[in-house]
Scaffold this active site. Structure first.
Site, short mmCIF file in Angstrom:
data_model
loop_
_atom_site.label_atom_id
_atom_site.label_comp_id
_atom_site.label_asym_id
_atom_site.label_seq_id
_atom_site.Cartn_x
_atom_site.Cartn_y
_atom_site.Cartn_z
N ASN A 218 0.78 -1.44 0.13
CA ASN A 218 0.04 -0.49 -0.11
C ASN A 218 0.78 0.98 -0.58
O ASN A 218 0.62 2.66 0.11
CB ASN A 218 -1.02 0.03 1.09
CG ASN A 218 -2.37 -0.94 1.39
OD1 ASN A 218 -2.42 -1.28 -0.09
ND2 ASN A 218 -2.64 -1.69 2.09
N ASP B 296 10.39 -6.87 1.53
CA ASP B 296 10.40 -5.88 3.22
C ASP B 296 11.52 -5.72 3.28
O ASP B 296 12.40 -6.77 2.70
CB ASP B 296 9.77 -6.93 4.07
CG ASP B 296 9.30 -6.43 5.97
OD1 ASP B 296 8.98 -5.38 5.82
OD2 ASP B 296 9.82 -7.35 6.87
#
Length: 192
Positions: free
Chosen positions: A9, A69
């Site tokens: 997002n 990540d």
């Protein structure tokens, strides 16, 4: 053109990666596939978190996707903030709070060596693949530049005299951890 979801997002990451893929793939966001939940990041490693996010999208939306990540690992802080980089100063995920906490933690510390590391998990038609990119550098004494996001204003890559936040997006993407991991991903996809 093959569709691929980037499980994020974060509009900054999406813009960065879209630029790197340069129209070779139709990059979809979580919003594009109708995913409105916060993806789980409950693992204690970057690899674990990228896998967990990609697996969630594949299982719930049946869309080929990749998730990343990223962590900033500071040598003098025993690898902190690492997997907790986005939440280093608390759950509010404030870039400025995180940077201020980092600079405070390093006050008076001569060893300012650090590295950014990105782990990407790609799930393509149910098959999982992992990619990693790193860039070494050091943490500056203060903020420099207003581009980028996250720890960019205080991270100066080795061999450069500017922080990531002082570089253009093109310059940063050529040498960044995410850029290196995405390059591996793109090379892999092109070879299929």
């Amino acid at each position: 053109m093959k569709k691929l979801c980037f499980a994020t997002n974060n509009k900054h990451k999406l813009a960065e990666v879209s630029q790197m893929l340069q129209g070779k793939y139709e990059l979809l966001s979580l919003q594009d596939i109708g995913c409105t939940v916060e993806l789980p990041e409950e693992q204690d490693t970057l690899e674990g978190n990228s896998h967990q996010k990609a697996a969630y999208v594949w299982q719930h939306f049946n869309v080929s996707c990749f998730a990343d990540d990223t962590g900033l690992e500071v040598e003098a802080l025993n690898g902190e903030p690492g997997v907790y980089s986005a939440r280093y100063a608390g759950p509010q995920r404030s870039d400025s709070d995180n940077i201020n906490k980092l600079l405070e933690s390093l006050k008076g510390q001569p060893n300012r060596k650090a590295r950014f590391r990105t782990s990407i998990t790609l799930i393509l038609d149910g098959q999982e693949h992992q990619f990693e990119g790193t860039v070494t550098g050091s943490i500056t004494e203060g903020w420099h530049g207003d581009r980028g996001f996250g720890y960019d204003p205080v991270f100066m890559p080795d061999g450069y005299t500017q922080t990531f936040a002082q570089m253009s997006a093109e310059e940063k993407n050529k040498i960044s951890h995410r850029g290196r991991a995405i390059e591996q991903l793109v090379s892999f996809l092109k070879a299929l």
